[in-house]
Design a protein around this motif. Structure first.
Motif, PDB file in Angstrom:
ATOM      1  N   ALA A   1      -5.822  -3.871  -0.563  1.00 29.06           N
ATOM      2  CA  ALA A   1      -5.207  -2.977   0.415  1.00 29.06           C
ATOM      3  C   ALA A   1      -3.722  -2.830   0.117  1.00 29.06           C
ATOM      4  O   ALA A   1      -3.123  -3.670  -0.568  1.00 29.06           O
ATOM      5  CB  ALA A   1      -5.411  -3.486   1.840  1.00 29.06           C
ATOM      6  N   ALA A   2      -3.153  -1.764   0.650  1.00 34.79           N
ATOM      7  CA  ALA A   2      -1.720  -1.523   0.498  1.00 34.79           C
ATOM      8  C   ALA A   2      -1.198  -0.818   1.740  1.00 34.79           C
ATOM      9  O   ALA A   2      -1.974  -0.211   2.501  1.00 34.79           O
ATOM     10  CB  ALA A   2      -1.437  -0.686  -0.748  1.00 34.79           C
ATOM     11  N   GLY A   3       0.107  -0.906   1.943  1.00 35.97           N
ATOM     12  CA  GLY A   3       0.717  -0.238   3.091  1.00 35.97           C
ATOM     13  C   GLY A   3       2.156   0.101   2.790  1.00 35.97           C
ATOM     14  O   GLY A   3       2.746  -0.434   1.841  1.00 35.97           O
ATOM     15  N   HIS A   4       2.736   0.995   3.559  1.00 28.15           N
ATOM     16  CA  HIS A   4       4.146   1.321   3.379  1.00 28.15           C
ATOM     17  C   HIS A   4       4.757   1.730   4.712  1.00 28.15           C
ATOM     18  O   HIS A   4       4.060   2.079   5.674  1.00 28.15           O
ATOM     19  CB  HIS A   4       4.343   2.403   2.323  1.00 28.15           C
ATOM     20  N   TYR A   5       6.091   1.667   4.748  1.00 31.31           N
ATOM     21  CA  TYR A   5       6.811   1.993   5.977  1.00 31.31           C
ATOM     22  C   TYR A   5       8.191   2.517   5.624  1.00 31.31           C
ATOM     23  O   TYR A   5       8.838   2.018   4.688  1.00 31.31           O
ATOM     24  CB  TYR A   5       6.956   0.747   6.861  1.00 31.31           C
ATOM     25  N   VAL A   6       8.632   3.536   6.359  1.00 33.37           N
ATOM     26  CA  VAL A   6      10.001   4.032   6.240  1.00 33.37           C
ATOM     27  C   VAL A   6      10.603   4.153   7.633  1.00 33.37           C
ATOM     28  O   VAL A   6       9.880   4.396   8.608  1.00 33.37           O
ATOM     29  CB  VAL A   6      10.069   5.400   5.525  1.00 33.37           C
TER      30      VAL A   6
ATOM     31  N   GLN B   1       0.617  -3.123   7.812  1.00 32.12           N
ATOM     32  CA  GLN B   1      -0.280  -2.012   7.508  1.00 32.12           C
ATOM     33  C   GLN B   1      -1.298  -2.414   6.450  1.00 32.12           C
ATOM     34  O   GLN B   1      -2.489  -2.093   6.560  1.00 32.12           O
ATOM     35  CB  GLN B   1       0.502  -0.784   7.047  1.00 32.12           C
ATOM     36  N   ALA B   2      -0.840  -3.131   5.415  1.00 28.47           N
ATOM     37  CA  ALA B   2      -1.763  -3.587   4.377  1.00 28.47           C
ATOM     38  C   ALA B   2      -2.819  -4.520   4.947  1.00 28.47           C
ATOM     39  O   ALA B   2      -4.012  -4.405   4.638  1.00 28.47           O
ATOM     40  CB  ALA B   2      -0.992  -4.275   3.251  1.00 28.47           C
ATOM     41  N   LEU B   3      -2.397  -5.458   5.788  1.00 21.62           N
ATOM     42  CA  LEU B   3      -3.342  -6.393   6.396  1.00 21.62           C
ATOM     43  C   LEU B   3      -4.348  -5.668   7.285  1.00 21.62           C
ATOM     44  O   LEU B   3      -5.549  -5.965   7.263  1.00 21.62           O
ATOM     45  CB  LEU B   3      -2.579  -7.443   7.213  1.00 21.62           C
ATOM     46  N   THR B   4      -3.863  -4.710   8.070  1.00 23.15           N
ATOM     47  CA  THR B   4      -4.753  -3.930   8.934  1.00 23.15           C
ATOM     48  C   THR B   4      -5.753  -3.148   8.108  1.00 23.15           C
ATOM     49  O   THR B   4      -6.957  -3.107   8.429  1.00 23.15           O
ATOM     50  CB  THR B   4      -3.936  -2.972   9.813  1.00 23.15           C
TER      51      THR B   4
END
Length: 324
Positions: A9-14, A63-66
């Motif tokens: 999984a992956a996630g990002h935030y700005v 976000q990645a964990l979710t």
């Protein structure tokens, strides 16, 4: 020991604040046509609401964990790649560990500038392949704006703030990293940030002072468009691959012109090169992580081959070939 390492999984935030070129032109001698023609950048996100690097890192990791339906308590290791940490100590990774509630994880930071996500992926994979650890969060997070000189139009117009994260786990008998090549050229002048001079006398007025981010744009462009394609070609050849064998390329999001030039040097269509620099700006180590997260969350990568390349201060540069 386990040889199987997967990215699940992956996630990002700005940050919420979007800053366009006209806003920067209002405070420095530049303009929107110049910025777009030289960099391809239209907007970027600035952390203007009190969010520091650990906050951005935590939200990307959450976000990645979710996305993986994975509990923070099950994470063994947290590696944060950053050149804009909350502080020189403690490590930003330690702060993220607490904010996530990853009570069973240990963590530390690495600093290889814009190559950081690539170096951190390589590092985390080795820890998992040792058999001692089963999972790792690799996070690249930057609040570049806090290190900028807003009178320096040659650097400040490039940069934005953001974070990306990937969750690696032990699984199967094959690693997602098929091959890698990491290099350093020992150059302290082309790109630097946060220098603190030693004291010269014992005085009550001694106090640490740090310098702002600096880069020699022309030298960076030359390095990125010559040495970096050479490294990519060498890595591909060493693994009996051609540039056509890569489904997606994700370069450091330095500026759009560099990405276009690398694509041309490799004889590949620019459509194969993921980019977010036009709307996020140069987010240093976070750029590759965010572009990877966007791609992974858009489509199934099963059967796909990716090449990630980061390059920055050090001068450090590295490439990894990922196979899903």
């Amino acid at each position: 020991m386990s040889d199987g390492v997967k990215i699940i999984a992956a996630g990002h935030y700005v940050p919420a604040s979007v800053v366009d070129n006209h806003q920067l032109a209002a405070i420095m001698d530049t303009n929107d046509p110049w910025i777009q023609s030289h960099t391809g950048i239209k907007t970027r996100h600035f952390s203007l609401a009190g969010e520091n690097t650990s906050d951005l890192a935590t939200k990307a990791a959450q976000q990645a964990l979710t996305n993986a339906n994975y509990a923070a308590e099950d994470v063994d290791l947290i590696i944060v790649s950053t050149i804009t940490p909350d502080a020189q100590t403690p490590a930003t990774a330690a702060i993220v560990q607490k904010k996530l509630g990853a009570v069973n994880a240990w963590g530390y930071d690495i600093s290889t500038a814009c190559a950081g996500f690539v170096f951190a992926l390589s590092t985390a994979e080795k820890f998992i392949k040792s058999g001692v650890y089963k999972s790792a969060l690799v996070i690249s997070a930057e609040v570049n704006t806090k290190m900028m000189d807003f009178t320096d139009r040659t650097s400040t117009v490039f940069f934005g703030d953001g974070a990306g994260a990937a969750l690696l786990v032990a699984d199967g008998d094959q690693s997602v990293i098929r091959a890698e090549k990491l290099q350093t050229m020992g150059d302290a002048e082309t790109i630097h940030s946060g220098r603190v001079a030693p004291i010269s006398a014992i005085k009550a007025t001694n106090y640490p002072v740090t310098d702002a981010f600096y880069q020699s744009g022309r030298d960076v462009f030359e390095f990125a468009t010559t040495k970096v394609p050479e490294q990519i070609a060498s890595l591909l050849a060493a693994n009996a691959l051609s540039s056509d064998d890569i489904d997606f390329y994700i370069m450091h999001q330095a500026n759009l012109r560099i990405i276009e030039t690398i694509a041309e040097n490799l004889g590949q269509p620019v459509a194969k090169f993921r980019e977010n620099v036009s709307y996020y700006g140069n987010t240093s180590s976070a750029g590759i992580a965010m572009a990877f997260a966007e791609l992974m969350n858009e489509q199934d990568l099963t059967g796909k081959r990716l090449l990630l390349t980061g390059f920055g201060a050090g001068l450090s540069y590295g490439s990894v070939i990922l196979e899903f």
